[in-house]
Design a protein around this motif. Structure first.
Motif, PDB file in Angstrom:
ATOM      1  N   ILE A 166       0.835  -1.199   0.000  1.00 52.41           N
ATOM      2  CA  ILE A 166       0.000   0.000   0.000  1.00 52.41           C
ATOM      3  C   ILE A 166       0.875   1.256   0.000  1.00 52.41           C
ATOM      4  N   HIS A 167       2.050   1.173   0.610  1.00 53.24           N
ATOM      5  CA  HIS A 167       3.005   2.280   0.552  1.00 53.24           C
ATOM      6  C   HIS A 167       3.452   2.502  -0.898  1.00 53.24           C
ATOM      7  N   ASP A 168       3.797   1.409  -1.573  1.00 53.66           N
ATOM      8  CA  ASP A 168       4.175   1.499  -2.988  1.00 53.66           C
ATOM      9  C   ASP A 168       3.021   2.042  -3.824  1.00 53.66           C
ATOM     10  N   ALA A 169       1.811   1.564  -3.549  1.00 55.91           N
ATOM     11  CA  ALA A 169       0.639   1.993  -4.312  1.00 55.91           C
ATOM     12  C   ALA A 169       0.417   3.498  -4.178  1.00 55.91           C
ATOM     13  N   GLU A 170       0.592   4.012  -2.972  1.00 54.85           N
ATOM     14  CA  GLU A 170       0.423   5.455  -2.774  1.00 54.85           C
ATOM     15  C   GLU A 170       1.425   6.239  -3.626  1.00 54.85           C
ATOM     16  N   ASN A 171       2.677   5.833  -3.579  1.00 53.80           N
ATOM     17  CA  ASN A 171       3.716   6.532  -4.347  1.00 53.80           C
ATOM     18  C   ASN A 171       3.497   6.404  -5.851  1.00 53.80           C
ATOM     19  N   ILE A 172       3.181   5.204  -6.304  1.00 52.77           N
ATOM     20  CA  ILE A 172       2.966   4.982  -7.737  1.00 52.77           C
ATOM     21  C   ILE A 172       1.746   5.753  -8.221  1.00 52.77           C
ATOM     22  N   CYS A 173       0.669   5.705  -7.463  1.00 52.72           N
ATOM     23  CA  CYS A 173      -0.567   6.381  -7.866  1.00 52.72           C
ATOM     24  C   CYS A 173      -0.352   7.888  -7.958  1.00 52.72           C
ATOM     25  N   ARG A 174       0.402   8.428  -7.033  1.00 50.02           N
ATOM     26  CA  ARG A 174       0.705   9.864  -7.103  1.00 50.02           C
ATOM     27  C   ARG A 174       1.504  10.197  -8.361  1.00 50.02           C
ATOM     28  N   ARG A 175       2.447   9.328  -8.714  1.00 52.69           N
ATOM     29  CA  ARG A 175       3.232   9.560  -9.934  1.00 52.69           C
ATOM     30  C   ARG A 175       2.385   9.386 -11.189  1.00 52.69           C
ATOM     31  N   GLU A 176       1.465   8.443 -11.162  1.00 54.16           N
ATOM     32  CA  GLU A 176       0.635   8.143 -12.330  1.00 54.16           C
ATOM     33  C   GLU A 176      -0.480   9.164 -12.542  1.00 54.16           C
ATOM     34  N   ALA A 177      -0.922   9.812 -11.473  1.00 52.22           N
ATOM     35  CA  ALA A 177      -2.003  10.797 -11.598  1.00 52.22           C
ATOM     36  C   ALA A 177      -1.510  11.987 -12.414  1.00 52.22           C
ATOM     37  N   PRO A 178      -2.369  12.485 -13.290  1.00 49.23           N
ATOM     38  CA  PRO A 178      -1.950  13.620 -14.112  1.00 49.23           C
ATOM     39  C   PRO A 178      -1.754  14.881 -13.268  1.00 49.23           C
ATOM     40  N   ILE A 179      -0.917  15.769 -13.772  1.00 46.06           N
ATOM     41  CA  ILE A 179      -0.688  17.034 -13.069  1.00 46.06           C
ATOM     42  C   ILE A 179      -1.345  18.155 -13.863  1.00 46.06           C
ATOM     43  N   ASP A 180      -2.347  18.737 -13.297  1.00 44.08           N
ATOM     44  CA  ASP A 180      -2.876  19.994 -13.827  1.00 44.08           C
ATOM     45  C   ASP A 180      -2.549  21.036 -12.761  1.00 44.08           C
ATOM     46  N   THR A 181      -3.243  20.916 -11.641  1.00 42.23           N
ATOM     47  CA  THR A 181      -2.965  21.813 -10.517  1.00 42.23           C
ATOM     48  C   THR A 181      -2.123  21.109  -9.460  1.00 42.23           C
ATOM     49  N   GLY A 182      -2.048  19.793  -9.531  1.00 41.93           N
ATOM     50  CA  GLY A 182      -1.358  19.014  -8.505  1.00 41.93           C
ATOM     51  C   GLY A 182      -2.266  18.611  -7.366  1.00 41.93           C
ATOM     52  N   ASN A 183      -3.518  19.091  -7.381  1.00 44.33           N
ATOM     53  CA  ASN A 183      -4.450  18.788  -6.303  1.00 44.33           C
ATOM     54  C   ASN A 183      -4.746  17.295  -6.201  1.00 44.33           C
ATOM     55  N   LEU A 184      -4.949  16.636  -7.336  1.00 49.50           N
ATOM     56  CA  LEU A 184      -5.245  15.200  -7.308  1.00 49.50           C
ATOM     57  C   LEU A 184      -4.089  14.428  -6.688  1.00 49.50           C
ATOM     58  N   ARG A 185      -2.884  14.712  -7.101  1.00 54.46           N
ATOM     59  CA  ARG A 185      -1.710  14.019  -6.539  1.00 54.46           C
ATOM     60  C   ARG A 185      -1.604  14.245  -5.036  1.00 54.46           C
ATOM     61  N   ARG A 186      -1.790  15.469  -4.604  1.00 56.35           N
ATOM     62  CA  ARG A 186      -1.687  15.771  -3.171  1.00 56.35           C
ATOM     63  C   ARG A 186      -2.807  15.120  -2.366  1.00 56.35           C
ATOM     64  N   SER A 187      -3.928  14.835  -3.016  1.00 55.04           N
ATOM     65  CA  SER A 187      -5.099  14.291  -2.327  1.00 55.04           C
ATOM     66  C   SER A 187      -5.032  12.784  -2.090  1.00 55.04           C
ATOM     67  N   ILE A 188      -4.090  12.090  -2.705  1.00 53.40           N
ATOM     68  CA  ILE A 188      -4.005  10.628  -2.599  1.00 53.40           C
ATOM     69  C   ILE A 188      -3.218  10.252  -1.345  1.00 53.40           C
ATOM     70  N   HIS A 189      -3.862   9.456  -0.471  1.00 55.94           N
ATOM     71  CA  HIS A 189      -3.231   9.015   0.771  1.00 55.94           C
ATOM     72  C   HIS A 189      -3.587   7.561   1.052  1.00 55.94           C
ATOM     73  N   LYS A 190      -2.652   6.853   1.665  1.00 53.47           N
ATOM     74  CA  LYS A 190      -2.923   5.463   2.043  1.00 53.47           C
ATOM     75  C   LYS A 190      -3.684   5.430   3.356  1.00 53.47           C
ATOM     76  N   ASN A 191      -4.418   4.362   3.545  1.00 48.73           N
ATOM     77  CA  ASN A 191      -5.173   4.148   4.776  1.00 48.73           C
ATOM     78  C   ASN A 191      -5.129   2.663   5.090  1.00 48.73           C
ATOM     79  N   LYS A 192      -5.118   2.330   6.360  1.00 46.51           N
ATOM     80  CA  LYS A 192      -5.057   0.941   6.821  1.00 46.51           C
ATOM     81  C   LYS A 192      -6.253   0.691   7.726  1.00 46.51           C
ATOM     82  N   PRO A 193      -7.428   0.357   7.151  1.00 49.09           N
ATOM     83  CA  PRO A 193      -8.626   0.176   7.972  1.00 49.09           C
ATOM     84  C   PRO A 193      -8.571  -1.037   8.907  1.00 49.09           C
ATOM     85  N   SER A 194      -7.856  -2.063   8.510  1.00 52.41           N
ATOM     86  CA  SER A 194      -7.729  -3.242   9.370  1.00 52.41           C
ATOM     87  C   SER A 194      -6.533  -4.070   8.905  1.00 52.41           C
ATOM     88  N   LYS A 195      -6.236  -5.108   9.671  1.00 57.35           N
ATOM     89  CA  LYS A 195      -5.115  -5.974   9.344  1.00 57.35           C
ATOM     90  C   LYS A 195      -5.308  -6.610   7.966  1.00 57.35           C
TER      91      LYS A 195
END
Length: 123
Positions: free
Chosen positions: A39-68
């Motif tokens: 999930i750490h890798d996914a957060e980093n990759i998704c931020r890189r893969e998201a397009p940059i217009d304003t950068g808001n989408l990239r900044r908005s992506i965060h990982k979460n761990k709801p349970s084990k």
């Protein structure tokens, strides 16, 4: 507004059977660490893969761990991610989430094997 897209990692009996393991032996800790890495890798990759217009989408992506053994990526303040991912009648799709999933899937498999070896479950 919070919008989620997630991957719920579930290891069924056939997975353990393929590895020749007894599911009751308690692999949760090793699998949970593997999910953490993925999930750490996914957060980093998704931020890189998201397009940059304003950068808001990239900044908005965060990982979460709801349970084990479960991880998800959350998008805060950019509910339009779904339009970017799938496109609209006026905009082509940019499937950044799909690309992320394709890149993380083999890494998750590697992390599971690595963590099972570290814990002494696999040779």
């Amino acid at each position: 507004m919070v919008v989620n897209f997630s991957v719920d990692i579930k290891f069924n009996d056939s997975y353990f059977k393929k590895l020749g393991l007894d599911k009751k032996a308690g692999y949760d800790d090793a699998l949970d660490v593997a999910v953490d890495h993925a999930i750490h890798d996914a957060e980093n990759i998704c931020r890189r893969e998201a397009p940059i217009d304003t950068g808001n989408l990239r900044r908005s992506i965060h990982k979460n761990k709801p349970s084990k053994c479960q991880g998800e990526l959350r998008v805060h303040d950019a509910p339009y991610w779904v339009y970017v991912q799938y496109g609209t009648s006026k905009m082509s799709a940019n499937p950044f989430v799909t690309r992320t999933a394709r890149k993380v899937k083999p890494k998750l498999s590697e992390y599971v094997i690595e963590e099972l070896k570290k814990s002494g479950i696999l040779d």
